[in-house]
Design an enzyme around this catalytic site. Structure first.
Site, short mmCIF file in Angstrom:
data_model
loop_
_atom_site.label_atom_id
_atom_site.label_comp_id
_atom_site.label_asym_id
_atom_site.label_seq_id
_atom_site.Cartn_x
_atom_site.Cartn_y
_atom_site.Cartn_z
N GLY A 26 0.82 -1.23 0.00
CA GLY A 26 0.00 0.00 0.00
C GLY A 26 0.84 1.26 0.00
N GLY A 29 -0.53 4.96 -0.72
CA GLY A 29 -1.58 5.54 0.12
C GLY A 29 -0.99 6.52 1.13
CB VAL A 31 -0.50 4.59 6.21
CG1 VAL A 31 0.44 3.75 7.06
CG2 VAL A 31 -1.56 5.26 7.07
N GLY A 32 1.25 4.26 3.65
CA GLY A 32 2.36 3.59 2.98
C GLY A 32 3.38 4.59 2.45
CB SER A 123 -8.58 1.48 12.27
OG SER A 123 -9.50 2.48 12.62
CB SER A 124 -9.00 4.20 17.00
OG SER A 124 -9.56 5.06 16.04
CB CYS A 125 -13.11 1.91 13.85
SG CYS A 125 -12.45 0.72 12.69
CE1 TYR A 152 -10.66 -0.19 7.26
CE2 TYR A 152 -11.14 0.92 9.32
CZ TYR A 152 -10.29 0.69 8.27
OH TYR A 152 -9.08 1.33 8.21
CE LYS A 156 -7.83 -2.10 8.73
NZ LYS A 156 -6.55 -2.25 8.02
CB THR A 180 -5.81 7.88 16.68
OG1 THR A 180 -7.02 8.58 16.84
CG2 THR A 180 -4.71 8.86 16.28
CG LEU A 182 -3.50 7.69 10.82
CD1 LEU A 182 -2.97 6.51 10.03
CD2 LEU A 182 -2.49 8.12 11.89
CG HIS A 195 -10.74 9.24 7.07
ND1 HIS A 195 -9.84 8.56 6.28
CD2 HIS A 195 -11.35 8.30 7.84
CE1 HIS A 195 -9.90 7.27 6.56
NE2 HIS A 195 -10.81 7.07 7.50
CG ASP A 285 -22.87 13.38 15.27
OD1 ASP A 285 -22.49 14.16 14.38
OD2 ASP A 285 -23.56 13.73 16.25
N1 LIG Z 1 -6.38 7.04 7.15
C1 LIG Z 1 -6.66 6.88 8.44
O1 LIG Z 1 -7.18 7.80 9.10
C2 LIG Z 1 -6.31 5.61 9.14
C3 LIG Z 1 -5.72 4.54 8.50
N2 LIG Z 1 -5.43 3.39 9.21
C4 LIG Z 1 -4.87 2.22 8.56
O2 LIG Z 1 -3.71 2.48 7.82
C5 LIG Z 1 -3.65 1.64 6.68
C6 LIG Z 1 -3.46 2.48 5.44
O3 LIG Z 1 -4.50 3.43 5.33
P1 LIG Z 1 -4.40 4.71 4.38
O4 LIG Z 1 -3.00 4.90 3.94
O5 LIG Z 1 -5.14 5.80 5.03
O6 LIG Z 1 -5.27 4.24 3.13
P2 LIG Z 1 -5.15 4.68 1.60
O7 LIG Z 1 -6.48 4.44 0.99
O8 LIG Z 1 -4.56 6.05 1.51
O9 LIG Z 1 -4.09 3.66 1.02
C7 LIG Z 1 -4.35 2.30 0.93
C8 LIG Z 1 -3.41 1.69 -0.06
O10 LIG Z 1 -3.75 0.30 -0.22
C9 LIG Z 1 -3.78 0.00 -1.59
N3 LIG Z 1 -4.71 -1.09 -1.89
C10 LIG Z 1 -6.04 -1.12 -1.64
N4 LIG Z 1 -6.56 -2.27 -2.11
C11 LIG Z 1 -5.53 -2.95 -2.67
C12 LIG Z 1 -5.44 -4.21 -3.32
N5 LIG Z 1 -6.51 -4.98 -3.50
N6 LIG Z 1 -4.23 -4.59 -3.78
C13 LIG Z 1 -3.15 -3.82 -3.62
N7 LIG Z 1 -3.16 -2.63 -3.00
C14 LIG Z 1 -4.36 -2.20 -2.53
C15 LIG Z 1 -4.26 1.28 -2.23
O11 LIG Z 1 -3.99 1.30 -3.60
P3 LIG Z 1 -5.09 1.93 -4.60
O12 LIG Z 1 -5.37 3.30 -4.05
O13 LIG Z 1 -4.41 1.92 -5.90
O14 LIG Z 1 -6.27 1.02 -4.49
C16 LIG Z 1 -3.50 2.32 -1.45
O15 LIG Z 1 -2.20 2.50 -1.95
C17 LIG Z 1 -4.96 0.84 6.65
O16 LIG Z 1 -4.74 -0.43 7.18
C18 LIG Z 1 -5.86 1.63 7.57
O17 LIG Z 1 -6.76 0.80 8.22
C19 LIG Z 1 -5.69 3.30 10.54
C20 LIG Z 1 -6.26 4.32 11.23
C21 LIG Z 1 -6.63 5.56 10.59
C1 LIG Z 2 -10.29 6.39 10.92
C2 LIG Z 2 -11.73 6.05 11.12
O1 LIG Z 2 -12.52 6.74 10.17
C3 LIG Z 2 -13.93 6.49 10.15
O2 LIG Z 2 -14.54 6.83 11.34
P1 LIG Z 2 -14.79 8.32 11.75
O3 LIG Z 2 -13.77 8.74 12.73
O4 LIG Z 2 -16.20 8.46 12.18
O5 LIG Z 2 -14.50 9.05 10.38
P2 LIG Z 2 -14.69 10.36 9.57
O6 LIG Z 2 -13.37 11.03 9.50
O7 LIG Z 2 -15.33 10.02 8.28
O8 LIG Z 2 -15.75 11.26 10.39
C4 LIG Z 2 -15.46 11.83 11.63
C5 LIG Z 2 -16.56 12.78 12.05
O9 LIG Z 2 -16.51 13.92 11.20
C6 LIG Z 2 -17.81 14.24 10.73
N1 LIG Z 2 -17.72 14.96 9.47
C7 LIG Z 2 -18.07 16.26 9.29
N2 LIG Z 2 -17.94 16.63 8.01
C8 LIG Z 2 -17.45 15.52 7.36
C9 LIG Z 2 -17.11 15.29 6.01
O10 LIG Z 2 -17.21 16.14 5.15
N3 LIG Z 2 -16.61 14.05 5.72
C10 LIG Z 2 -16.46 13.08 6.67
N4 LIG Z 2 -15.94 11.89 6.29
N5 LIG Z 2 -16.83 13.28 7.95
C11 LIG Z 2 -17.31 14.47 8.29
C12 LIG Z 2 -18.49 12.89 10.65
O11 LIG Z 2 -19.90 13.02 10.60
C13 LIG Z 2 -17.98 12.22 11.92
O12 LIG Z 2 -18.73 12.66 13.03
C14 LIG Z 2 -14.20 5.08 9.90
O13 LIG Z 2 -13.93 4.83 8.59
C15 LIG Z 2 -13.42 4.16 10.81
O14 LIG Z 2 -13.45 2.91 10.28
C16 LIG Z 2 -12.01 4.59 11.07
O15 LIG Z 2 -11.15 3.79 11.33
#
Ligand SMILES: NC(=O)C1=CN([C@@H]2O[C@H](COP(=O)(O)OP(=O)(O)OC[C@H]3O[C@@H](n4cnc5c(N)ncnc54)[C@H](OP(=O)(O)O)[C@@H]3O)[C@@H](O)[C@H]2O)C=CC1
Ligand SMILES: C[C@H]1O[C@H](OP(=O)(O)OP(=O)(O)OC[C@H]2O[C@@H](n3cnc4c(=O)[nH]c(N)nc43)[C@H](O)[C@@H]2O)[C@@H](O)[C@@H](O)C1=O
Length: 325
Positions: A26, A29, A31-32, A123-125, A152, A156, A180, A182, A195, A285
């Site tokens: 990944g 993305g 994180v990656g 993830s914190s969820c 999800y 996880k 948490t 990110l 997000h 929410d």
């Molecule tokens: N973002 C956040 O707030 C949080 C993220 N995490 C965790 O961190 C990790 C990374 O998240 P994040 O970087 O945000 O996600 P992104 O969506 O930004 O990145 C995910 C990456 O995974 C790749 N990917 C998805 N499906 C496949 C597949 N079938 N084969 C190969 N590659 C694939 C995507 O490639 P492509 O885009 O080309 O599909 C992308 O590069 C996850 O495990 C997530 O749960 C945890 C907590 C919070």
């Molecule tokens: C990382 C985490 O991310 C998700 O959980 P979440 O924390 O609820 O994520 P969120 O960022 O989408 O929302 C946070 C709050 O924000 C409010 N909010 C306002 N305005 C917008 C808005 O425009 N977009 C979004 N997405 N939310 C909005 C929204 O209504 C909520 O109250 C899960 O995928 C979970 O699986 C997970 O791991």
């Protein structure tokens, strides 16, 4: 879990061989990409990277062939189907199915092909909707999940348990980190599926450019969220690869929470939008609060460095310079 806690598996060798093969799944993305930046800064020279188009990690036979040929020594699982509250709520089959497939294929193939150590990211969820705050690691599986992301979360939780099961049965060094919420460079800025932080950054930016009088924000604004800059997470990932080897997953948070209303006000300031906020209370929410207790990670020596205010400025700069719709 004491007698099964194979902490003796700890090798503390990750940082000693910068030519070791490290597969960052990944890597394009949020994180990656941050992990690749960190490992590159540290001098790692043999990163194994495959885009989704080059290797679909849901395809078991392709993943097995990739591992049999590359035999990475270290694996960091940052590939997943990821999205915000709306995406999680709308595509439950994708969030459980794709994530179970990716993580099962990668974890099993890594074990079977001699990977020394693997880090799985959850993830914190994963925690119950009404977990005690701040949420300790042992709150896992003590109550019902938040419905908007239970699919999800179940995937996880299965990833954590798979790492634990392989550690127990095979004495294999698989660990899990639970970040948490990110944000940072290379985030997903999709208007609906992202997000909250990148969604609001884009919405405020577009409102500013278009001279709009108001910006719509979802929900009531009262939920609390803890945000961590992804460069801090990448630093924590490297720290855990070097220093941590245990059965229990570790929380990775900033320890600081804000309401969504406070986040929206901070974003408004960072972007320079001068209009009003309008709350769309037809949108969910989600969980009311999910501050993690990250004291275990702190007790072994890791703490975050980047404040939310500085992180927002840094991320908006990246957005302006790089984001292409
Ligand atoms: N973002 C956040 O707030 C949080 C993220 N995490 C965790 O961190 C990790 C990374 O998240 P994040 O970087 O945000 O996600 P992104 O969506 O930004 O990145 C995910 C990456 O995974 C790749 N990917 C998805 N499906 C496949 C597949 N079938 N084969 C190969 N590659 C694939 C995507 O490639 P492509 O885009 O080309 O599909 C992308 O590069 C996850 O495990 C997530 O749960 C945890 C907590 C919070
Ligand atoms: C990382 C985490 O991310 C998700 O959980 P979440 O924390 O609820 O994520 P969120 O960022 O989408 O929302 C946070 C709050 O924000 C409010 N909010 C306002 N305005 C917008 C808005 O425009 N977009 C979004 N997405 N939310 C909005 C929204 O209504 C909520 O109250 C899960 O995928 C979970 O699986 C997970 O791991």
């Amino acid at each position: 879990m004491g007698s099964q806690d194979n902490s003796a598996l700890a090798s503390n060798a990750f940082l000693t061989d910068k030519s070791a093969k490290v597969f960052v799944a990944g890597h394009r993305g949020l994180v990656g990409a941050a992990i690749v930046r960190k490992l590159t800064q540290l001098g790692f020279t043999n990163l194994i990277l495959r885009s989704h188009a080059e290797l679909d990690l849901t395809r078991q036979s392709d993943v097995e062939a990739f591992f049999a040929s590359e035999k990475p020594e270290y694996v960091i699982v940052a590939a997943a189907k990821v999205g915000g509250i709306h995406a999680n709520n709308t595509y439950p089959a994708d969030f459980i199915g794709i994530n179970l497939q990716i993580q099962t294929n990668v974890i099993d193939s890594a074990y079977r092909n001699g990977t020394k150590k693997l880090l799985f990211l959850g993830s914190s969820c994963i925690y119950p909707k009404f977990a005690p705050q701040p949420i300790p690691e042992d709150a896992l599986l003590t109550g019902p999940l938040e419905p908007t992301n239970e699919w999800y979360a179940i995937a996880k939780i299965a990833g954590i348990k798979m790492c634990q099961a392989y550690r127990i049965q095979y004495k294999w060094d698989a660990i899990s980190g639970m970040p948490t919420n990110l944000y940072g460079p290379h985030d997903n800025f999709h208007p609906e599926n992202s997000h909250v932080l990148p969604a609001l950054m884009r919405r405020f930016h577009e409102a500013k450019i278009n001279g709009a009088k108001e910006v719509v924000v979802w929900g009531t604004g009262s939920p609390l969220r803890e945000f961590l800059h992804v460069d801090d997470l990448a630093d924590a990932v490297v720290f855990m690869m070097e220093k941590y080897s245990g059965l229990e997953h570790l929380n990775v948070g900033s320890g600081k929470e804000v309401t969504i209303k406070e986040l929206a006000e901070l974003m408004k300031e960072a972007v320079g939008f001068e209009g009003d906020l309008v709350w769309d209370t037809t949108k969910p929410d989600g969980t009311p609060r999910k501050l993690m207790d990250s004291s275990k990670l702190a007790s072994i020596g890791w703490t975050p460095k980047i404040s939310l205010r500085d992180g927002l400025v840094d991320t908006y700069k990246w957005y302006l310079e790089n984001y292409k719709q």
